[in-house]
Design a protein around this motif. Structure first.
Motif, PDB file in Angstrom:
ATOM      1  N   GLN A  82      71.709  -1.099 -11.844  1.00  0.00           N
ATOM      2  CA  GLN A  82      70.822  -1.759 -10.893  1.00  0.00           C
ATOM      3  C   GLN A  82      71.443  -1.706  -9.494  1.00  0.00           C
ATOM      4  O   GLN A  82      72.652  -1.870  -9.320  1.00  0.00           O
TER       5      GLN A  82
ATOM      6  N   GLU B  68      64.804  -3.004  -1.501  1.00  0.00           N
ATOM      7  CA  GLU B  68      64.206  -2.986  -2.834  1.00  0.00           C
ATOM      8  C   GLU B  68      65.274  -3.216  -3.890  1.00  0.00           C
ATOM      9  O   GLU B  68      66.477  -3.104  -3.635  1.00  0.00           O
TER      10      GLU B  68
ATOM     11  N   THR C 181      66.278  -1.516  -7.325  1.00  0.00           N
ATOM     12  CA  THR C 181      65.998  -0.253  -7.993  1.00  0.00           C
ATOM     13  C   THR C 181      67.195   0.118  -8.857  1.00  0.00           C
ATOM     14  O   THR C 181      68.014  -0.743  -9.197  1.00  0.00           O
ATOM     15  N   THR C 182      67.289   1.374  -9.235  1.00  0.00           N
ATOM     16  CA  THR C 182      68.434   1.897  -9.976  1.00  0.00           C
ATOM     17  C   THR C 182      68.976   3.110  -9.229  1.00  0.00           C
ATOM     18  O   THR C 182      68.346   3.608  -8.289  1.00  0.00           O
TER      19      THR C 182
ATOM     20  N   GLY D 115      66.559   5.647  -9.597  1.00  0.00           N
ATOM     21  CA  GLY D 115      65.397   5.345  -8.769  1.00  0.00           C
ATOM     22  C   GLY D 115      65.584   5.773  -7.326  1.00  0.00           C
ATOM     23  O   GLY D 115      64.616   6.167  -6.650  1.00  0.00           O
ATOM     24  N   ILE D 116      66.814   5.682  -6.825  1.00  0.00           N
ATOM     25  CA  ILE D 116      67.083   6.136  -5.458  1.00  0.00           C
ATOM     26  C   ILE D 116      66.816   7.635  -5.332  1.00  0.00           C
ATOM     27  O   ILE D 116      66.189   8.096  -4.370  1.00  0.00           O
TER      28      ILE D 116
ATOM     29  N   ARG E 189      63.013   8.328  -5.597  1.00  0.00           N
ATOM     30  CA  ARG E 189      62.280   8.003  -4.381  1.00  0.00           C
ATOM     31  C   ARG E 189      62.529   9.054  -3.305  1.00  0.00           C
ATOM     32  O   ARG E 189      61.611   9.418  -2.551  1.00  0.00           O
TER      33      ARG E 189
ATOM     34  N   GLY F 231      65.521  -5.978 -13.678  1.00  0.00           N
ATOM     35  CA  GLY F 231      64.885  -5.110 -12.707  1.00  0.00           C
ATOM     36  C   GLY F 231      64.232  -3.947 -13.408  1.00  0.00           C
ATOM     37  O   GLY F 231      63.631  -4.086 -14.459  1.00  0.00           O
ATOM     38  N   ASP F 232      64.373  -2.732 -12.822  1.00  0.00           N
ATOM     39  CA  ASP F 232      63.710  -1.563 -13.373  1.00  0.00           C
ATOM     40  C   ASP F 232      64.257  -1.184 -14.752  1.00  0.00           C
ATOM     41  O   ASP F 232      63.548  -0.633 -15.581  1.00  0.00           O
TER      42      ASP F 232
END
Length: 440
Positions: free
Chosen positions: A94, A120, A122-123, A126-127, A130, A360-361
């Motif tokens: 995370q 945000e 995220t993980t 996820g970075i 994105r 979280g995610d």
């Protein structure tokens, strides 16, 4: 007389609070320029801090947007994180990032500047996802109008995809001048083997980016009289009181501050805050005489009740470690406090018990069973069943452990070592731009 129960502004999301206080605001949709709704939720992220969650939705065009903003003051120092991404578990870590977080991947010479993305939760994966989504946007149009540029972006997207599949280890670097950035530790409470955190002092330009200005910058003429509440105005027997916000729930609270002298050490400022809204109590200790020319390291052997009762002054720059338990706590985790050796261990135990898994995610990575076993070891130390060594390392030299003899060198249970600070430690204390010899 009618009274209303005062609740904390930032509360945990629990089953006992099924209807959290969500504020709805009618706001303009930036996609179709119709009126949409923004929902604000003030809550807390475990292991991190208070945050404001914002969710926007537009019924006209279906546009949605989610953001996160810190719910408290900026940290005193900026923070840099350096994560070595080597296993799949690292991709699932995370990450909490604010608007002021910049992201770098040195292997690709890739950087996402601060304030180019909203904050945000995220993980690590996820970075990357994105970033790929942003680069892929309008690629079809780009292939028709600028085929060379589109081909370069496609090649770079393949390199980003290789990071997600971990074809080779890579490095993720985060820097946040506001200090509101966090990377999950999957082996908590032990030290993270692949992630390093470094705090740094902001320069004047970075302070101005955050809207932080000194009193001299706001009013150049305000130099004749010392500020009320400064060390120069404080008297040893006087207790000053001023209004602040609770560090836990951000509700208004009173802080008492007193200058006192610790025998065989120096003058310190003790501050105590009690919040009527959430019941949170905190005690802080600040040095009243600046930074010492050298750092100090105490090694205290705790094997009996006499050792537990030693007075300990731990500053907010002092790191705590217990080698036998593989425990390492940064200086700002426990903060500055004047307590005993037992109080330090109990404070660490309470923080571990109050901590909950980060949500979280992705699911939490830390093993709750390992955390339970770890707290049992600390309880055994507190019960006198296990002897340990408490190591206090303070590069500022503002910490103190009581010796049981007139000369600390004759105390078999205490070892005191003074040392020269490294460049990195001076940088963290903000001493590299000044003459360190003038500090004492």
């Amino acid at each position: 007389m009618c009274t209303t129960e005062q609740k904390p502004l930032f509360r945990d999301l629990t089953a006992e609070d099924p209807e959290p206080e969500v504020t709805e605001i009618e706001s303009l949709c930036m996609n179709c320029h119709s009126n949409g709704k923004t929902r604000l939720l003030l809550t807390r992220i475990p292991h991190y801090k208070n945050v404001v969650l914002m969710s926007f939705s537009c019924e006209e065009c279906g546009f949605e947007n989610n953001e996160i903003q810190p719910g408290g003051a900026y940290a005193d120092l900026g923070v840099r994180w350096k994560l070595q991404v080597q296993e799949n578990i690292d991709l699932n870590r995370q990450v909490v990032k604010s608007d002021h977080t910049s992201i770098r991947i040195p292997e690709l010479d890739f950087e996402i500047p601060a304030q180019s993305q909203k904050g945000e939760v995220t993980t690590v994966e996820g970075i990357i996802a994105r970033a790929m989504a942003g680069l892929s946007q309008d690629q079809e149009t780009r292939r028709r109008e600028h085929p060379d540029a589109a081909a370069q972006i496609d090649a770079f997207l393949e390199r980003l995809q290789a990071l997600k599949t971990l074809q080779t280890p890579w490095t993720l670097q985060l820097e946040d001048i506001s200090g509101n950035c966090f990377v999950e530790n999957p082996v908590a409470p032990r030290k993270d083997p692949r992630c390093d955190r470094h705090d740094f002092k902001r320069n004047k330009e970075e302070d101005h980016k955050l809207g932080i200005f000194t009193q001299e910058e706001l009013n150049d003429e305000a130099k004749a009289e010392p500020e009320v509440g400064s060390y120069d105005c404080m008297v040893t027997d006087e207790v000053l009181q001023f209004r602040t916000n609770c560090p836990d729930c951000n509700a208004p609270a009173d802080t008492n501050m007193k200058l006192t002298k610790i025998p065989h050490f120096k003058e310190v400022v003790i501050m105590a805050t009690v919040c009527d809204a959430c019941g949170h109590r905190t005690n802080e200790v600040k040095s009243g005489s600046g930074v010492e020319p050298r750092g100090v390291r105490y090694e205290l052997r705790v094997a009996g009740r006499a050792d537990f009762s030693r007075d300990v002054l731990k500053s907010d720059t002092c790191a705590l470690s217990v080698p036998e338990l593989d425990l390492e706590v940064g200086g700002r985790a426990l903060g500055g406090r004047f307590t005993t050796a037992e109080g330090l261990l109990r404070g660490s135990l309470e923080q571990l018990r109050d901590s909950a898994a980060l949500t979280g995610d992705a699911p939490a990575l830390a093993d709750p069973q390992a955390l339970t076993e770890f707290t049992k070891k600390i309880e055994e130390v507190l019960d006198g069943k296990r002897a340990v060594t408490i190591v206090l390392d303070d590069p500022a030299g503002n910490s103190y452990v009581q010796a049981l003899t007139d000369d600390p060198k004759d105390d078999d249970g205490l070892k005191v070592t003074w040392y020269e600070r490294s460049y990195e430690q001076n940088d963290e204390l903000g001493l590299n731009d000044i003459n360190v010899d003038n500090y004492s």
